[in-house]
Design a protein around this motif. Structure first.
Motif, PDB file in Angstrom:
ATOM      1  N   HIS A 100      37.850  32.676  39.441  1.00 37.49           N
ATOM      2  CA  HIS A 100      39.104  33.340  39.767  1.00 37.49           C
ATOM      3  C   HIS A 100      40.223  32.430  40.222  1.00 37.49           C
ATOM      4  CE1 HIS A 100      37.580  37.223  39.100  1.00 37.49           C
ATOM      5  NE2 HIS A 100      37.041  37.475  40.267  1.00 37.49           N
ATOM      6  N   LEU A 148      43.985  31.192  39.661  1.00 29.64           N
ATOM      7  CA  LEU A 148      45.115  31.887  39.047  1.00 29.64           C
ATOM      8  C   LEU A 148      45.635  31.030  37.896  1.00 29.64           C
ATOM      9  CD1 LEU A 148      46.422  32.832  42.496  1.00 29.64           C
ATOM     10  CD2 LEU A 148      45.792  34.506  40.739  1.00 29.64           C
ATOM     11  N   PRO A 149      45.615  31.568  36.679  1.00 28.44           N
ATOM     12  CA  PRO A 149      45.874  30.751  35.500  1.00 28.44           C
ATOM     13  C   PRO A 149      47.305  30.215  35.407  1.00 28.44           C
ATOM     14  CG  PRO A 149      45.712  33.067  34.904  1.00 28.44           C
ATOM     15  CD  PRO A 149      45.309  32.962  36.335  1.00 28.44           C
ATOM     16  N   ALA A 150      48.251  30.895  36.071  1.00 33.25           N
ATOM     17  CA  ALA A 150      49.647  30.468  35.946  1.00 33.25           C
ATOM     18  C   ALA A 150      49.976  29.279  36.845  1.00 33.25           C
ATOM     19  CB  ALA A 150      50.577  31.633  36.275  1.00 33.25           C
ATOM     20  N   PHE A 151      49.020  28.941  37.739  1.00 33.47           N
ATOM     21  CA  PHE A 151      49.328  27.923  38.745  1.00 33.47           C
ATOM     22  C   PHE A 151      48.443  26.692  38.589  1.00 33.47           C
ATOM     23  CE2 PHE A 151      50.563  32.040  40.246  1.00 33.47           C
ATOM     24  CZ  PHE A 151      51.790  31.834  40.842  1.00 33.47           C
ATOM     25  N   THR A 152      48.984  25.552  38.952  1.00 31.22           N
ATOM     26  CA  THR A 152      48.218  24.311  38.894  1.00 31.22           C
ATOM     27  C   THR A 152      47.147  24.328  39.975  1.00 31.22           C
ATOM     28  OG1 THR A 152      49.650  23.190  40.472  1.00 31.22           O
ATOM     29  CG2 THR A 152      50.268  23.024  38.158  1.00 31.22           C
ATOM     30  N   GLU A 211      48.780  24.162  43.239  1.00 28.45           N
ATOM     31  CA  GLU A 211      49.441  25.417  43.610  1.00 28.45           C
ATOM     32  C   GLU A 211      48.431  26.495  43.976  1.00 28.45           C
ATOM     33  OE1 GLU A 211      53.440  24.776  40.874  1.00 28.45           O
ATOM     34  OE2 GLU A 211      51.707  25.855  40.087  1.00 28.45           O
ATOM     35  N   LEU A 242      48.720  28.346  47.397  1.00 25.76           N
ATOM     36  CA  LEU A 242      48.825  29.801  47.528  1.00 25.76           C
ATOM     37  C   LEU A 242      47.919  30.305  48.647  1.00 25.76           C
ATOM     38  CD1 LEU A 242      49.051  31.359  43.961  1.00 25.76           C
ATOM     39  CD2 LEU A 242      50.581  31.732  45.893  1.00 25.76           C
ATOM     40  N   GLY A 243      46.716  29.718  48.735  1.00 26.40           N
ATOM     41  CA  GLY A 243      45.810  30.096  49.819  1.00 26.40           C
ATOM     42  C   GLY A 243      46.468  29.875  51.170  1.00 26.40           C
ATOM     43  N   PHE A 274      46.370  22.641  35.037  1.00 28.26           N
ATOM     44  CA  PHE A 274      46.198  24.093  35.116  1.00 28.26           C
ATOM     45  C   PHE A 274      44.709  24.404  34.955  1.00 28.26           C
ATOM     46  CE2 PHE A 274      50.671  23.752  34.250  1.00 28.26           C
ATOM     47  CZ  PHE A 274      51.203  24.802  34.987  1.00 28.26           C
ATOM     48  N   MET A 289      54.396  26.969  49.645  1.00 28.66           N
ATOM     49  CA  MET A 289      54.879  27.203  48.294  1.00 28.66           C
ATOM     50  C   MET A 289      55.952  28.294  48.301  1.00 28.66           C
ATOM     51  SD  MET A 289      52.444  27.893  45.191  1.00 28.66           S
ATOM     52  CE  MET A 289      52.907  28.248  43.594  1.00 28.66           C
ATOM     53  N   ARG A 329      56.454  30.587  37.956  1.00 28.67           N
ATOM     54  CA  ARG A 329      55.158  30.357  37.311  1.00 28.67           C
ATOM     55  C   ARG A 329      54.681  31.596  36.563  1.00 28.67           C
ATOM     56  NH1 ARG A 329      54.498  25.244  36.315  1.00 28.67           N
ATOM     57  NH2 ARG A 329      53.794  23.967  38.055  1.00 28.67           N
ATOM     58  N   GLN A 383      54.125  31.889  32.581  1.00 29.76           N
ATOM     59  CA  GLN A 383      52.823  32.214  32.032  1.00 29.76           C
ATOM     60  C   GLN A 383      52.958  33.165  30.839  1.00 29.76           C
ATOM     61  OE1 GLN A 383      50.051  30.961  32.827  1.00 29.76           O
ATOM     62  NE2 GLN A 383      48.446  32.327  32.112  1.00 29.76           N
ATOM     63  N   ARG A 427      43.283  41.552  37.846  1.00 28.78           N
ATOM     64  CA  ARG A 427      42.304  40.675  38.470  1.00 28.78           C
ATOM     65  C   ARG A 427      43.007  39.608  39.311  1.00 28.78           C
ATOM     66  NH1 ARG A 427      37.923  37.081  35.415  1.00 28.78           N
ATOM     67  NH2 ARG A 427      39.694  35.674  35.645  1.00 28.78           N
ATOM     68  N   VAL A 447      42.672  38.912  43.262  1.00 28.85           N
ATOM     69  CA  VAL A 447      42.376  37.600  43.853  1.00 28.85           C
ATOM     70  C   VAL A 447      43.408  37.260  44.919  1.00 28.85           C
ATOM     71  CG1 VAL A 447      42.239  35.122  43.399  1.00 28.85           C
ATOM     72  CG2 VAL A 447      41.189  36.745  41.802  1.00 28.85           C
ATOM     73  N   LEU A 479      42.852  36.577  48.839  1.00 25.59           N
ATOM     74  CA  LEU A 479      43.304  35.374  49.531  1.00 25.59           C
ATOM     75  C   LEU A 479      44.161  35.716  50.741  1.00 25.59           C
ATOM     76  CD1 LEU A 479      44.327  33.028  46.563  1.00 25.59           C
ATOM     77  CD2 LEU A 479      42.288  32.897  47.995  1.00 25.59           C
TER      78      LEU A 479
END
Ligand SMILES: Nc1ncnc2c1ncn2[C@@H]1O[C@H](COP(=O)(O)OP(=O)(O)O)[C@@H](O)[C@H]1O
Ligand SMILES: [Mg+2]
Lengths: 221, 478
Positions: free
Chosen positions: A95, A97-101, A104, A108-109, A138, B1, B9, B13, B366, B370, B374
């Motif tokens: 899990h 997040l695919p849009a973020f490196t 990142e 985000l956490g 990514f 961030m 982002r 995407q 999903r 997530v 978080l």
């Protein structure tokens, strides 16, 4: 540190049947910094238990106490904030997040916990999981093992008191599995976080000093 | 961030969907921007030019047509008035100056206009300066010409160059070159940024000369409304100087000197009469002029004088400023219809923002779960989705505004009726609707971008509400 008391949870059943009981935990405690593997068959309620501890699922009854806070009694917004600050969650299917490196994802956490430690801290964490050089990649550019290491860095970014891992190695091969578990144990020890790993895999359980069966604490089943 | 990074982002995407959605909004916004800016600038330009002329006097007929023809060198002339009428005006005590104009033929689409050289010194433009010959000198004899700056540039008519005029105010295939009578350029006007830049001035006598032994039917002239209707088809017109004038010629006089007051413009004879049967007049006897530009000694005389002339049966007097206002009242209705169309385009495009975000939700449940796990709060997710929708729409708004001005830049060089009137495509447009505190300080462009932002946010509400209700536990285990 973590203590569960008289925890009850049942999922509503379709069409009038009695609710399906999943959790009935009279008492369970995990000490600060303790590392526990909780073993149970598929469908036995492992994920549900972690979700209850993380405050994602509210129990029907009982206490979920982390130090002085009963998570089950917080309102939702406070629970979200509490989870962001004090609980790290490593997911079964990774899990990211695919849009973020990678960087990142870690940042985000931190964002939700208002952690202002900044990018240096996130980079530091990535260095600790051996991915300093992959910070700007990514998720799709990383292997499953690398992705789960980013997941670990993300879960531990806010120095939580408690780290939860739901079958963290089910997507990995044996070699990666051992590396990821070692890393998780080492980093949790470093920051003094308690670690609960739930798994159906005995090979995972064997790597932990304390191993429990879910059925030892859960009266359902 | 930063939240902005998060929005960026997420939009990146799904860049294809983001771009297509933004583009569809941009098209509607571009249309609305171009229409509004074009009308405002054209109106300002027209009003600016009109302000240099107090009163124009010409044949009875449409006053708007008289003004368009005399001041803007557009459209067909209404008709002619006797030369004596001009003399009478000039002699009037209340008149500061009276400058005659006689519409001649054309050279490569640039109109030849007969006048007195005093035009260049008497008529003051908006900058307070006279029209003025910048190079060379005013014409002093027949077959000498003073050309506008644009004519000099585009038709390559420098001092000393000669050219032969063609029949009609327009350059058509049918138009024939005069067999003799070449004109010599003796002067070039200063660059004025007005329709004068496109005019070739000659003596009244030369206009007469041109028509001595020619009597030829030109094409029908178009009414103003025809021209407005033709605006939509404008881009097909090649932008070369030869085609700058509208496709209407004029009829050479056929025996009678001026038409009755009620005559329709297409029938208007524009050149002094010369019956084919009549022998060429030996001297430069000028019988008629097309119009007279009049400036009064005191503005107090203006309305009195206008009434007086209009009461008489020989001529009409028109106020250029008033006629330009009337023109843009007509333009305004066309404009509003187009604006409505562009608003519909934007509305449909806005719905596509909703659809785009809604569709993305299926695959994002999903991710949202997530984020929640978080520690993201529901309302954070809600706000992010709202911002995404708003940013997509505002991106469309921004691109649309730029595109609209780019369209305007193109229009300035292709629209015939704007020729000779400079547009400044990259300036702010005035906001015309809304309370005074808003319109006074906020330009149209800023309002539009902000408007699309709000519209996008509104479209994001429903999908954001769905995202808000995402069942975290369920989507985490997917
Ligand atoms: N959202 C839900 N609604 C209803 N039943 C659920 C839900 N989530 C899990 N269950 C049921 O609860 C039981 C425990 O599920 P889970 O905690 O995912 O087990 P595990 O993680 O040990 O495989 C299963 O029987 C599952 O079908
Ligand atoms: Mg599970």
């Amino acid at each position: 540190m973590l203590s569960l008391r008289n925890l009850q949870l049942a999922y509503p059943s379709p069409d009038g049947e009695p609710p399906a009981r999943v959790l009935d935990v009279p008492t369970w405690a995990v000490a600060a910094g303790e590392q526990v593997a909780l073993v149970g068959a598929s469908g036995s309620g492992k994920t549900t238990l972690l979700n209850v501890i993380a405050g994602i699922v509210t129990p029907d009854a009982g206490e979920v106490r982390l130090d002085d806070t009963d998570i089950a009694r917080l309102d939702e917004a406070r629970r979200d904030r509490f989870r962001a600050a004090h609980i790290g969650y490593v997911f079964q299917s990774i899990h990211l997040l695919p849009a973020f490196t990678a960087l990142e994802n870690v940042a985000l956490g931190m964002k939700f916990a208002d952690n202002r430690a900044g990018k240096a801290h996130a980079l530091d964490l990535l260095a600790k999981v051996g991915l300093r050089e992959r910070a700007r990649y990514f998720p799709r550019q990383l292997s499953a093992g690398q992705q789960q290491r980013v997941g670990i860095a993300r879960a531990l970014a806010n120095r939580p008191k408690l780290a939860l891992a739901d079958e963290p190695t089910s997507a990995l091969d044996a070699r990666n599995r051992d590396a990821v578990l070692d890393l998780m144990q080492k980093l949790c020890a470093e920051i003094g976080a308690a670690l609960i790993v739930v798994t159906h895999d005995e090979a995972v359980a064997r790597r932990f000093p304390t191993t429990l069966r879910l059925s030892d604490i859960n009266r359902v089943n | 961030m930063q939240t902005l990074t998060v929005i960026y982002r997420n939009l990146r995407q799904r860049w294809l969907s983001t771009c297509l959605t933004a583009l569809s909004i941009a098209l509607g916004v571009a249309l609305a921007t171009a229409i509004t800016a074009l009308r405002q600038q054209a109106q300002a330009s027209f009003a600016n030019v009109a302000a240099s002329y107090e009163l124009v006097v010409g044949a009875k007929g449409s006053p708007l047509q008289l003004v368009l023809n005399t001041v803007f060198h557009l459209d067909a002339p209404v008709g002619n008035i006797p030369y004596a009428y001009y003399r009478k005006l000039k002699a009037d005590d209340r008149v500061a100056y009276a400058v005659p104009l006689a519409l001649g033929d054309n050279y490569r689409g640039f109109r030849l206009v007969g006048t007195e050289p005093e035009y260049f010194s008497l008529v003051k433009l908006k900058d307070g300066q006279p029209v003025a010959v910048a190079q060379g000198r005013p014409f002093a004899a027949d077959y000498e010409a003073v050309v506008g700056s644009l004519v000099a540039r585009e038709a390559k008519l420098g001092l000393g160059q000669t050219f032969v005029a063609r029949h009609g105010v327009e350059d058509t295939v049918a138009a024939e070159e005069h067999e003799d009578a070449p004109f010599t350029v003796v002067g070039v006007l200063r660059e004025t940024g007005t329709p004068l830049d496109r005019v070739i001035f000659i003596s009244l006598g030369s206009v007469d000369e041109i028509h001595h032994d020619n009597a030829r039917a030109g094409q029908q002239s178009q009414s103003l409304l025809d021209q407005l209707n033709a605006l939509g088809a404008e881009p097909e017109t090649p932008a070369k100087p030869d085609a700058q004038d509208d496709d209407r010629g004029h009829r050479h006089g056929r025996g009678h000197s001026h038409k009755p007051p009620s005559a329709a413009p297409p029938e208007a004879p524009t050149a002094p009469p010369a019956s084919p049967a009549q022998p060429a007049a030996p001297a430069r006897e000028i019988a008629e002029v097309t119009a007279v530009i009049v400036k009064l000694r005191s503005p107090g005389y203006l309305f009195l004088m206008q009434r007086e002339i209009n009461k008489g049966k020989d001529a009409q007097a028109a106020l250029p400023g008033v006629e330009v206002q009337k023109l843009f009242a007509i333009v305004g209705t066309v404009d509003r219809a187009l604006l409505l169309v562009s608003l519909l385009v934007v509305a449909v495009a806005a719905a596509s923002v909703l659809v785009a975000i809604y569709n993305s939700l299926a695959e994002r449940r999903r991710e949202i779960a997530v984020l929640r796990a978080l520690g993201a709060r529901r309302r954070t997710i809600f706000a992010w989705l709202l911002w995404e929708a708003a940013a997509t729409a505002a991106l469309g708004g921004l691109v649309g505004v730029l595109l609209g001005h780019a369209l305007l830049a193109t229009a300035g060089t292709t629209l015939k009726f704007l020729s000779g009137l400079p547009l400044s495509p990259w300036t702010w447009t005035r906001l015309e609707v809304g309370p005074g505190w808003l319109t006074g300080y906020v330009p149209f462009e800023a309002a539009v971008v902000f408007g699309t932002l709000l519209l996008g946010a509104a479209m994001g509400l429903a999908p954001a509400a769905l995202a808000y209700r995402t069942n975290v536990a369920r989507y985490l285990s997917e």
